[in-house]
Design a protein around this motif. Sequence first.
Motif, PDB file in Angstrom:
ATOM      1  N   VAL A   1      -5.294 -34.381  10.235  1.00  0.00           N
ATOM      2  CA  VAL A   1      -6.534 -34.115  10.960  1.00  0.00           C
ATOM      3  C   VAL A   1      -7.174 -32.818  10.467  1.00  0.00           C
ATOM      4  N   PHE A   2      -6.372 -31.791  10.303  1.00  0.00           N
ATOM      5  CA  PHE A   2      -6.901 -30.516   9.827  1.00  0.00           C
ATOM      6  C   PHE A   2      -7.311 -30.587   8.352  1.00  0.00           C
ATOM      7  N   LEU A   3      -6.618 -31.403   7.569  1.00  0.00           N
ATOM      8  CA  LEU A   3      -7.012 -31.591   6.174  1.00  0.00           C
ATOM      9  C   LEU A   3      -8.399 -32.231   6.081  1.00  0.00           C
ATOM     10  N   ALA A   4      -8.629 -33.259   6.886  1.00  0.00           N
ATOM     11  CA  ALA A   4      -9.947 -33.899   6.886  1.00  0.00           C
ATOM     12  C   ALA A   4     -11.029 -32.920   7.322  1.00  0.00           C
ATOM     13  N   LEU A   5     -10.689 -32.052   8.291  1.00  0.00           N
ATOM     14  CA  LEU A   5     -11.659 -31.060   8.744  1.00  0.00           C
ATOM     15  C   LEU A   5     -11.907 -30.011   7.657  1.00  0.00           C
ATOM     16  N   ALA A   6     -10.848 -29.623   6.945  1.00  0.00           N
ATOM     17  CA  ALA A   6     -10.999 -28.629   5.883  1.00  0.00           C
ATOM     18  C   ALA A   6     -11.815 -29.186   4.714  1.00  0.00           C
ATOM     19  N   ARG A   7     -11.703 -30.458   4.418  1.00  0.00           N
ATOM     20  CA  ARG A   7     -12.464 -31.082   3.339  1.00  0.00           C
ATOM     21  C   ARG A   7     -13.876 -31.463   3.774  1.00  0.00           C
ATOM     22  N   ARG A   8     -14.215 -31.144   5.039  1.00  0.00           N
ATOM     23  CA  ARG A   8     -15.542 -31.427   5.590  1.00  0.00           C
ATOM     24  C   ARG A   8     -15.845 -32.930   5.614  1.00  0.00           C
ATOM     25  N   LYS A   9     -14.814 -33.695   5.793  1.00  0.00           N
ATOM     26  CA  LYS A   9     -14.970 -35.133   5.989  1.00  0.00           C
ATOM     27  C   LYS A   9     -14.996 -35.394   7.501  1.00  0.00           C
ATOM     28  N   TYR A  10     -16.159 -35.124   8.089  1.00  0.00           N
ATOM     29  CA  TYR A  10     -16.229 -35.144   9.553  1.00  0.00           C
ATOM     30  C   TYR A  10     -16.070 -36.545  10.114  1.00  0.00           C
ATOM     31  N   SER A  11     -16.589 -37.534   9.434  1.00  0.00           N
ATOM     32  CA  SER A  11     -16.404 -38.905   9.920  1.00  0.00           C
ATOM     33  C   SER A  11     -14.941 -39.308   9.848  1.00  0.00           C
ATOM     34  N   VAL A  12     -14.279 -38.959   8.741  1.00  0.00           N
ATOM     35  CA  VAL A  12     -12.850 -39.254   8.621  1.00  0.00           C
ATOM     36  C   VAL A  12     -12.064 -38.456   9.664  1.00  0.00           C
ATOM     37  N   PHE A  13     -12.475 -37.225   9.895  1.00  0.00           N
ATOM     38  CA  PHE A  13     -11.822 -36.401  10.913  1.00  0.00           C
ATOM     39  C   PHE A  13     -11.882 -37.063  12.286  1.00  0.00           C
ATOM     40  N   GLY A  14     -13.052 -37.582  12.652  1.00  0.00           N
ATOM     41  CA  GLY A  14     -13.181 -38.233  13.948  1.00  0.00           C
ATOM     42  C   GLY A  14     -12.329 -39.486  14.052  1.00  0.00           C
ATOM     43  N   VAL A  15     -12.288 -40.278  12.986  1.00  0.00           N
ATOM     44  CA  VAL A  15     -11.494 -41.503  13.015  1.00  0.00           C
ATOM     45  C   VAL A  15     -10.002 -41.189  13.087  1.00  0.00           C
ATOM     46  N   VAL A  16      -9.556 -40.213  12.266  1.00  0.00           N
ATOM     47  CA  VAL A  16      -8.139 -39.860  12.282  1.00  0.00           C
ATOM     48  C   VAL A  16      -7.735 -39.286  13.635  1.00  0.00           C
ATOM     49  N   LEU A  17      -8.599 -38.443  14.194  1.00  0.00           N
ATOM     50  CA  LEU A  17      -8.286 -37.874  15.507  1.00  0.00           C
ATOM     51  C   LEU A  17      -8.252 -38.957  16.582  1.00  0.00           C
ATOM     52  N   GLY A  18      -9.192 -39.892  16.540  1.00  0.00           N
ATOM     53  CA  GLY A  18      -9.180 -40.990  17.515  1.00  0.00           C
ATOM     54  C   GLY A  18      -7.965 -41.876  17.344  1.00  0.00           C
ATOM     55  N   THR A  19      -7.603 -42.161  16.097  1.00  0.00           N
ATOM     56  CA  THR A  19      -6.412 -42.980  15.863  1.00  0.00           C
ATOM     57  C   THR A  19      -5.163 -42.263  16.348  1.00  0.00           C
ATOM     58  N   LEU A  20      -5.111 -40.954  16.132  1.00  0.00           N
ATOM     59  CA  LEU A  20      -3.969 -40.182  16.623  1.00  0.00           C
ATOM     60  C   LEU A  20      -3.893 -40.222  18.146  1.00  0.00           C
ATOM     61  N   ALA A  21      -5.046 -40.155  18.800  1.00  0.00           N
ATOM     62  CA  ALA A  21      -5.049 -40.204  20.265  1.00  0.00           C
ATOM     63  C   ALA A  21      -4.531 -41.548  20.764  1.00  0.00           C
ATOM     64  N   ILE A  22      -4.982 -42.635  20.146  1.00  0.00           N
ATOM     65  CA  ILE A  22      -4.506 -43.964  20.558  1.00  0.00           C
ATOM     66  C   ILE A  22      -3.021 -44.107  20.275  1.00  0.00           C
ATOM     67  N   TRP A  23      -2.624 -43.664  19.090  1.00  0.00           N
ATOM     68  CA  TRP A  23      -1.207 -43.764  18.710  1.00  0.00           C
ATOM     69  C   TRP A  23      -0.349 -42.932  19.652  1.00  0.00           C
ATOM     70  N   GLY A  24      -0.808 -41.705  19.987  1.00  0.00           N
ATOM     71  CA  GLY A  24      -0.031 -40.850  20.877  1.00  0.00           C
ATOM     72  C   GLY A  24       0.035 -41.406  22.291  1.00  0.00           C
ATOM     73  N   THR A  25      -1.064 -41.999  22.765  1.00  0.00           N
ATOM     74  CA  THR A  25      -1.066 -42.580  24.123  1.00  0.00           C
ATOM     75  C   THR A  25      -0.055 -43.708  24.216  1.00  0.00           C
ATOM     76  N   ILE A  26      -0.051 -44.574  23.205  1.00  0.00           N
ATOM     77  CA  ILE A  26       0.906 -45.684  23.209  1.00  0.00           C
ATOM     78  C   ILE A  26       2.331 -45.154  23.131  1.00  0.00           C
ATOM     79  N   ALA A  27       2.532 -44.107  22.306  1.00  0.00           N
ATOM     80  CA  ALA A  27       3.876 -43.548  22.167  1.00  0.00           C
ATOM     81  C   ALA A  27       4.355 -42.950  23.481  1.00  0.00           C
ATOM     82  N   ILE A  28       3.505 -42.192  24.183  1.00  0.00           N
ATOM     83  CA  ILE A  28       3.898 -41.588  25.462  1.00  0.00           C
ATOM     84  C   ILE A  28       4.194 -42.672  26.491  1.00  0.00           C
ATOM     85  N   PHE A  29       3.367 -43.696  26.548  1.00  0.00           N
ATOM     86  CA  PHE A  29       3.585 -44.777  27.505  1.00  0.00           C
ATOM     87  C   PHE A  29       4.895 -45.496  27.207  1.00  0.00           C
TER      88      PHE A  29
END
Length: 315
Positions: free
Chosen positions: A23-51
């Motif tokens: 996520v931070f790599l995408a932000l550092a490379r200024r790939k903001y669209s990729v950053f948003g997708v990776v962060l959203g995917t991480l949120a979904i993945w983390g929610t499923i993992a916690i559940f």
Amino acid sequence: MNPLVTILTAIIAAEAVWWLVWVFLALARRKYSVFGVVLGTLAIWGTIAIFTIRASRYPFIIMPVGPLFTLVVLMIVPFIVLPSMVVIINEYQRGVLFRLGRLIGIIEPGFNIIFPFGIDRVVKIDLRTFTIDVAKQEVITKDNVPVLVDAVVYFNVFDPVLAVTKVANYTQSTTLLGQTILRSVLGQHELDEILSKRSELNEILRRLLDEDTDPWGIKITAVEIKSIELPDTMKRAMAKQAEAERERRAKIIAADGEYQAAQKLLEAASVISKEPAALQLRYLQTLSEIAVEKNSTILFPLPIELLKAFAPKEN
């Protein structure tokens, strides 16, 4: 809780940290669209993992599949998603990025992150100079002489976007275009011009080929005619012509030498005629030159002037 579930939970926690790095790599490379997708995917993945982890602790939570199986799947997902997002572009390359079939732009050399699962597609274009060996082409010259000519074309890509979007295969297209222009240009010149003005023809071929490949993003740097093969009959005729030319030059040089020698002899005779003693000196000089060889007999003419000393004196 099952010890295996505990181990898988620790692994998933480590993978979550690893995902945050991306996520931070995408932000550092200024790939903001990729950053948003990776962060959203991480949120979904983390929610499923916690559940899933809570479901493994509280059996009353109903899941369509077992918590253990779900944790294993969640552990595999980062190894499928994250590596497919990496694109490495070498220094001598440029990447043309397409997103869902639409042109986005050019990717610079280095480490790049794109959307996975075929959403983004990168076409790598090599910017180094390429060499095309144009196959031998049979050309009928302007004076109706058949010759076989081959050439070498040097080119490089100056616009990767045009090289991808305007032509299907720029190397093959440049090769075929080079063959066509080679036959067309050489067919407008006589054989003597092709043999003697090769540098001028190379420049004409380069200019014409560069004008036609410019819309493809291709820069033609040089065109060199390698060899020109003539029929055997033409080779024999040219050899006879060269031999006759050499004989003509030899005869002219020999005649010019005779003319110059005659001029010098005329000048020498004019000088000697002014003083009779000069002829005697010339005789003596010639005698000294031929007397070096002692195995020859010398017949030396005696000038009549020497006998005057023995003539009777008049009273």
